[in-house]
Design an enzyme around this catalytic site. Structure first.
Site, PDB file in Angstrom:
ATOM      1  N   GLN A  42      -0.937   1.377  -3.426  1.00  0.00           N
ATOM      2  CA  GLN A  42       0.380   1.745  -2.896  1.00  0.00           C
ATOM      3  C   GLN A  42       0.427   3.245  -2.609  1.00  0.00           C
ATOM      4  OE1 GLN A  42       2.653  -0.459  -2.041  1.00  0.00           O
ATOM      5  NE2 GLN A  42       4.190   1.041  -1.435  1.00  0.00           N
ATOM      6  N   LYS A  64       6.641  -7.017  -2.332  1.00  0.00           N
ATOM      7  CA  LYS A  64       5.347  -7.636  -2.021  1.00  0.00           C
ATOM      8  C   LYS A  64       5.073  -8.777  -3.009  1.00  0.00           C
ATOM      9  CE  LYS A  64       3.713  -3.365   0.063  1.00  0.00           C
ATOM     10  NZ  LYS A  64       2.934  -2.148   0.002  1.00  0.00           N
ATOM     11  N   ASP A  70      -4.420  -3.853   3.453  1.00  0.00           N
ATOM     12  CA  ASP A  70      -3.625  -3.014   4.351  1.00  0.00           C
ATOM     13  C   ASP A  70      -4.319  -2.773   5.691  1.00  0.00           C
ATOM     14  OD1 ASP A  70      -1.199  -2.213   3.092  1.00  0.00           O
ATOM     15  OD2 ASP A  70      -2.332  -0.941   1.718  1.00  0.00           O
TER      16      ASP A  70
HETATM   17  N1  GUN Z   1       3.676   2.665   1.278  1.00  0.00           N
HETATM   18  C1  GUN Z   1       4.617   2.388   2.224  1.00  0.00           C
HETATM   19  N2  GUN Z   1       4.192   1.410   3.058  1.00  0.00           N
HETATM   20  C2  GUN Z   1       2.950   1.068   2.634  1.00  0.00           C
HETATM   21  C3  GUN Z   1       1.989   0.114   3.100  1.00  0.00           C
HETATM   22  O1  GUN Z   1       2.174  -0.615   4.085  1.00  0.00           O
HETATM   23  N3  GUN Z   1       0.832   0.054   2.380  1.00  0.00           N
HETATM   24  C4  GUN Z   1       0.601   0.866   1.309  1.00  0.00           C
HETATM   25  N4  GUN Z   1      -0.585   0.736   0.693  1.00  0.00           N
HETATM   26  N5  GUN Z   1       1.453   1.760   0.864  1.00  0.00           N
HETATM   27  C5  GUN Z   1       2.635   1.861   1.516  1.00  0.00           C
END
Ligand code: GUN
Length: 278
Positions: free
Chosen positions: A92, A48, A115
């Site tokens: 996360q 990210k 998200d």
């Molecule tokens: N863990 C795995 N995929 C994601 C995601 O798209 N967002 C978040 N916040 N955690 C994750």
């Protein structure tokens, strides 16, 4: 068989975002709250960060140890909610088991939700208002559309344990003219559906016996399997080798839905920034 290239889809979304950032002369800020030291979560956060920096977005990591009390994490989120330079906040997932994920996600200002996981944003989406869509559902749809197969009047099976993915996907697919059905486990009735989106959390469980010939399959699962001599294999919920010659198009794992999800959460952050600066 067509491989739906998530990296290519992500790349073109990132180019568009880069253009918006330059044209509008904005500096969106993204903050990621990462608790504990799960190696997979750290790897995802790195991806990210890499993508955010590529498009000219400010990126901030807030790391804390596994034993951090819930209140401290909520205090951190409330601090980020007030920071005018932050437009996207991500916690996360998964969080360590002692923490209440719902309470922590709810602490995020919905206007800064990157998200699209905040319950207020989900209600807002279902009420047909403009708000950050949940990234996993939006990415799965983007991959399905990238197959080039028509969606209007098609039947799509969504195979997942919970409503969290199904509810927004049902809404987004309805807007494309598709009809959806929710399956919480594997079922031979899935074979009656034109396309399948799966997030069951079981490695390689979807085999061709469940799939209509010529279907499009979107795989949201991701698992690290340890093989001989500690080798690591990354696989999805689909038994790729078993189904690849039976389907019209399929997302690979890795390189399918994952990279698109990263681009989608950066898009939500750019959109939030534009809205907050109005
Ligand atoms: N863990 C795995 N995929 C994601 C995601 O798209 N967002 C978040 N916040 N955690 C994750």
């Amino acid at each position: 068989m067509n491989i739906i290239d998530g990296k290519k889809i992500s790349h073109s979304l990132l180019l568009e975002l880069r253009k918006t950032i330059v044209d509008k002369n904005i500096t969106p800020g993204l903050a990621i709250v990462l608790v504990g030291n799960d190696p997979a979560s750290h790897l995802y956060v790195e991806k990210k960060e890499e993508a955010a920096k590529k498009i000219g977005m400010d990126f901030n990591r807030y790391l804390s140890v596994e034993t951090t009390p819930e209140k401290e994490i909520i205090d951190c989120i409330q601090f980020l909610n007030k920071d005018p330079d932050i437009h996207g906040i991500i916690v996360q997932l998964p969080l360590p088991g002692n923490l209440n994920t719902d309470a922590i996600i709810k602490a995020i200002d919905p206007q800064k939700d990157a998200d699209g996981f905040h319950p207020e944003n989900l209600s807002c989406l279902l009420a047909n208002k403009h708000c950050p869509p949940p990234v996993t559902a939006a990415s799965a749809l983007e991959c399905l559309k990238a197959s080039g197969e028509p969606l209007s009047n098609k039947k799509v099976a969504v195979v997942s344990k919970s409503d969290i993915l199904y509810t927004p996907l049902q809404y987004l697919l309805k807007a494309e003219g598709a009809v959806t059905e929710h399956f919480t486990e594997l079922d031979t009735n899935i074979k009656k559906y034109d396309h399948i989106i799966i997030a069951l959390g079981q490695p390689k469980c979807l085999t061709k016996q469940y799939i209509k010939e010529g279907a499009v399959v979107v795989d949201i699962g991701i698992h690290r399997l340890t093989g001989d001599e500690d080798s690591i294999e990354i696989v999805g919920d689909v038994d790729y080798e078993n189904v690849k010659d039976h389907v019209t198009a399929i997302t690979p794992v890795p390189g399918g839905v994952g990279p698109v999800t990263v681009a989608m959460l950066l898009k939500n952050t750019v959109d939030n920034c534009l809205k907050l600066q109005q």
